[in-house]
Design an enzyme around this catalytic site. Structure first.
Site, PDB file in Angstrom:
ATOM      1  N   GLU A   1      35.403  32.956  44.075  1.00 58.94           N
ATOM      2  CA  GLU A   1      36.344  33.253  45.155  1.00 58.94           C
ATOM      3  C   GLU A   1      36.039  34.663  45.606  1.00 58.94           C
ATOM      4  O   GLU A   1      36.305  35.629  44.890  1.00 58.94           O
ATOM      5  CB  GLU A   1      37.787  33.112  44.665  1.00 58.94           C
ATOM      6  CG  GLU A   1      38.809  33.116  45.798  1.00 58.94           C
ATOM      7  CD  GLU A   1      39.340  34.504  46.118  1.00 58.94           C
ATOM      8  OE1 GLU A   1      38.848  35.094  47.115  1.00 58.94           O
ATOM      9  OE2 GLU A   1      40.212  34.988  45.404  1.00 58.94           O
ATOM     10  N   LEU A   2      35.459  34.763  46.808  1.00 60.40           N
ATOM     11  CA  LEU A   2      34.912  36.039  47.264  1.00 60.40           C
ATOM     12  C   LEU A   2      35.753  36.620  48.403  1.00 60.40           C
ATOM     13  O   LEU A   2      36.926  36.311  48.540  1.00 60.40           O
ATOM     14  CB  LEU A   2      33.451  35.844  47.658  1.00 60.40           C
ATOM     15  CG  LEU A   2      32.598  35.129  46.588  1.00 60.40           C
ATOM     16  CD1 LEU A   2      31.160  34.971  47.049  1.00 60.40           C
ATOM     17  CD2 LEU A   2      32.675  35.865  45.252  1.00 60.40           C
TER      18      LEU A   2
ATOM     19  N   CYS B   1      42.142  39.527  49.467  1.00 62.87           N
ATOM     20  CA  CYS B   1      41.139  38.697  50.147  1.00 62.87           C
ATOM     21  C   CYS B   1      41.765  37.859  51.249  1.00 62.87           C
ATOM     22  O   CYS B   1      41.116  37.559  52.241  1.00 62.87           O
ATOM     23  CB  CYS B   1      40.440  37.783  49.132  1.00 62.87           C
ATOM     24  SG  CYS B   1      39.489  38.657  47.891  1.00 62.87           S
TER      25      CYS B   1
ATOM     26  N   LYS C   1      36.661  39.538  31.480  1.00 69.87           N
ATOM     27  CA  LYS C   1      36.064  40.835  31.843  1.00 69.87           C
ATOM     28  C   LYS C   1      36.831  41.289  33.085  1.00 69.87           C
ATOM     29  O   LYS C   1      36.558  40.839  34.199  1.00 69.87           O
ATOM     30  CB  LYS C   1      34.569  40.688  32.132  1.00 69.87           C
ATOM     31  CG  LYS C   1      33.824  42.042  32.228  1.00 69.87           C
ATOM     32  CD  LYS C   1      34.199  42.833  33.441  1.00 69.87           C
ATOM     33  CE  LYS C   1      33.523  44.180  33.505  1.00 69.87           C
ATOM     34  NZ  LYS C   1      34.244  45.124  34.391  1.00 69.87           N
ATOM     35  N   HIS C   2      37.820  42.150  32.867  1.00 69.16           N
ATOM     36  CA  HIS C   2      38.647  42.598  33.982  1.00 69.16           C
ATOM     37  C   HIS C   2      38.002  43.813  34.653  1.00 69.16           C
ATOM     38  O   HIS C   2      37.053  44.407  34.139  1.00 69.16           O
ATOM     39  CB  HIS C   2      40.048  42.948  33.487  1.00 69.16           C
ATOM     40  CG  HIS C   2      41.135  42.573  34.441  1.00 69.16           C
ATOM     41  ND1 HIS C   2      40.980  42.655  35.815  1.00 69.16           N
ATOM     42  CD2 HIS C   2      42.406  42.117  34.243  1.00 69.16           C
ATOM     43  CE1 HIS C   2      42.096  42.263  36.403  1.00 69.16           C
ATOM     44  NE2 HIS C   2      42.969  41.920  35.479  1.00 69.16           N
ATOM     45  N   ALA C   3      38.528  44.156  35.831  1.00 71.96           N
ATOM     46  CA  ALA C   3      38.050  45.350  36.531  1.00 71.96           C
ATOM     47  C   ALA C   3      38.267  46.581  35.651  1.00 71.96           C
ATOM     48  O   ALA C   3      39.251  46.678  34.914  1.00 71.96           O
ATOM     49  CB  ALA C   3      38.794  45.508  37.853  1.00 71.96           C
ATOM     50  N   SER C   4      37.366  47.544  35.766  1.00 74.36           N
ATOM     51  CA  SER C   4      37.368  48.685  34.855  1.00 74.36           C
ATOM     52  C   SER C   4      38.546  49.632  35.067  1.00 74.36           C
ATOM     53  O   SER C   4      38.803  50.483  34.214  1.00 74.36           O
ATOM     54  CB  SER C   4      36.052  49.466  34.999  1.00 74.36           C
ATOM     55  OG  SER C   4      34.962  48.675  34.581  1.00 74.36           O
TER      56      SER C   4
ATOM     57  N   GLU D   1      34.222  42.891  56.043  1.00 70.94           N
ATOM     58  CA  GLU D   1      35.594  42.846  55.547  1.00 70.94           C
ATOM     59  C   GLU D   1      36.103  44.274  55.388  1.00 70.94           C
ATOM     60  O   GLU D   1      35.456  45.103  54.740  1.00 70.94           O
ATOM     61  CB  GLU D   1      35.660  42.133  54.201  1.00 70.94           C
ATOM     62  CG  GLU D   1      37.067  42.092  53.616  1.00 70.94           C
ATOM     63  CD  GLU D   1      37.148  41.404  52.263  1.00 70.94           C
ATOM     64  OE1 GLU D   1      38.233  40.915  51.911  1.00 70.94           O
ATOM     65  OE2 GLU D   1      36.117  41.361  51.552  1.00 70.94           O
TER      66      GLU D   1
ATOM     67  N   GLY E   1      36.055  38.290  43.488  1.00 74.76           N
ATOM     68  CA  GLY E   1      35.594  39.631  43.797  1.00 74.76           C
ATOM     69  C   GLY E   1      34.810  39.675  45.085  1.00 74.76           C
ATOM     70  O   GLY E   1      34.969  38.829  45.970  1.00 74.76           O
ATOM     71  N   SER E   2      33.922  40.635  45.178  1.00 72.83           N
ATOM     72  CA  SER E   2      33.158  40.861  46.400  1.00 72.83           C
ATOM     73  C   SER E   2      32.024  39.855  46.545  1.00 72.83           C
ATOM     74  O   SER E   2      31.594  39.231  45.564  1.00 72.83           O
ATOM     75  CB  SER E   2      32.575  42.276  46.407  1.00 72.83           C
ATOM     76  OG  SER E   2      31.562  42.393  45.406  1.00 72.83           O
TER      77      SER E   2
END
Length: 459
Positions: free
Chosen positions: A233-234, A267, A159-162, A364, A211-212
């Site tokens: 991994e944020l 990141c 499920k990749h970023a849109s 961040e 991601g976030s």
């Protein structure tokens, strides 16, 4: 959010995609599960051959794939080419080393075991693994999960970023052309609202997210409710500590490189520059000078050093953080205002004198904004570095051997690099501490993250 290619340099919508229907999603989930039941029995040598062929395709199609990443998320074409090459390297590395990482481990005999007993741990694949991936390194973030997972015998669901749907489909195409069985790796063009249902599905056995922090909390909680393995991994707000013993000009150049990597959207970008007060004025001058000298422009242009941010929402959020921080007393040394014209351009920006109640102190900042802090001594530098809810990476720059060891031991993060900017490479474990996530990727952790480490005792 729409699933669409929107050029960050112009704001133009290039292509739109429909999300999978429930029936289409069900078909892909079932295919992933059914493929796993036979794929897990393929040999390491078969998987390695497919992965090496994927590496060759990444190299052969480097230019086309790189241009696709630049079109969809705005990284410079030079950086995109490097990222695609890195994927090829990562595929070859796992083709060469995964079998060793997953070899049986034999254990010493307990006192109650007869001499002829055989006691070992065998690593076996779990099944379909869902990867929820971000747009900032749209190829590498996926391959650093997919290469080891496929070598382990798991199947992958992306499920990749849109905003990077064409990159997502291109990755599936590369792996399919490389020879992996149909269903071994599938891209799911789905909305974020569909992720929970996928995690809930019994056929999905693990999940990984880059991601976030808010997204990580949601996905991690859902995986926990389903008692499924997860790796997160944020975000990060990595410190970059500078002590008096270093070459300031070279260190400032490294600082700018680290902060503006990927247009400041990584990141592991250095974000907080913690400088000993003896050299703070000169380092700050050099930092501003070098940030101002960056060439901002079209990411397809070979000469561009800083391209646009990926989308207008990120641009607006970053600008708001900067404006709020200045309103609370931070000093704006350069930049600090979105560039006019089409596209999501934000200039290289430097803030100093940042008070603790400013957003820039604890949040961040995901864009080309450098934050300068002054430290009285090494104790103060470490205290400032650790005064963050994040703990992904960090670097310290010093020629003093005692200082090197203190930074290595006392900075609270998953990774500390001394006299080098933080990076992600297949040979070295990658991951964070505190609110930057849990679990590790890459090195031997990559193949071992999504396995059943089964104890076998035979006598």
């Amino acid at each position: 959010m729409a699933i669409a290619t929107i050029n960050p340099a112009t704001g133009e919508t290039v292509r739109e995609f429909d999300a999978l229907t429930d029936a289409q999603l069900e078909e892909k989930l079932q295919r992933s599960w059914e493929t796993f039941l036979t794929y897990r029995d393929t040999t390491f040598s078969e998987r390695a051959a497919w992965l090496r062929r994927a590496a060759d395709i990444f190299d052969e199609d480097n230019e086309r794939l790189a241009q696709l990443a630049t079109l969809e998320m705005g990284k410079t074409l030079v950086a995109a080419r490097s990222e695609v090459s890195k994927c090829a390297y990562g595929c070859r590395w796992y083709a060469d080393h995964a079998a060793e990482a997953l070899a049986d481990v034999e254990w010493p005999h307990p006192s109650n075991a007869p001499e002829h007993a055989k006691i070992l741990t065998r690593y076996q694949p779990l099944g379909p693994v869902l990867a929820v991936m971000p747009w900032n390194f749209p190829y590498w973030q996926v391959l650093r999960f997919a290469a080891p997972a496929l070598m382990t015998g798991n199947t992958g669901l992306l499920k990749h970023a849109s905003n990077v749907p064409q990159v997502a489909m291109a990755i599936e195409d590369v792996l399919t052309r490389a020879g992996f069985p149909a269903g071994a790796f599938q891209t799911l063009l789905v909305s974020s609202s569909q992720i929970e249902g996928i995690i809930d599905d019994d056929r999905v056995r693990a999940v990984t997210l880059t991601g976030s922090e808010p997204a990580g909390r949601e996905v991690g909680a859902r995986a926990g409710q389903n008692v499924k393995t997860s790796v997160l991994e944020l975000g990060g707000s990595d410190p970059f500590i500078v002590m008096p013993s270093v070459d300031l000009d070279a260190t400032a150049a490294a600082a700018v490189s680290s902060r503006t990597l990927n247009n400041g959207q990584s990141c592991i970008n250095a974000k907080r520059f913690i400088v000993h007060e003896q050299i703070a004025d000169e380092f700050q001058r050099l930092l501003v000078e070098k940030m101002d000298a960056l060439v901002v422009g079209d990411p397809m242009d070979e000469n561009t050093e800083l391209g646009p941010m990926s989308g207008p929402q990120g641009l607006e959020e970053l600008d708001q953080q900067v404006q709020d921080s200045v309103a609370r007393g931070a000093t704006l040394l350069t930049g600090g205002k979105p560039l006019g014209g089409p596209g999501n351009y934000y200039p290289a920006t430097v803030l100093a004198d940042i008070p603790k109640d400013a957003p820039a102190y604890y949040e961040e900042l995901f864009g080309p904004v450098a934050l300068v802090f002054r430290a009285r001594d090494i104790d103060d530098a470490i205290a400032i570095a650790n005064d963050s809810s994040f703990g992904l990476g960090g670097s310290a720059w010093t020629e003093d051997e005692d200082e090197k060891m203190r930074f290595a031991n006392e900075v609270e993060s998953g990774m500390v690099y001394i006299n080098k900017i933080t990076e992600s490479t297949p040979e070295v474990p990658f991951g964070g501490a505190k609110n930057s996530g849990y679990g590790r990727e890459l090195a031997t952790f990559g193949p071992q993250s999504f396995v059943n480490a089964k104890t076998i005792w035979i006598q």
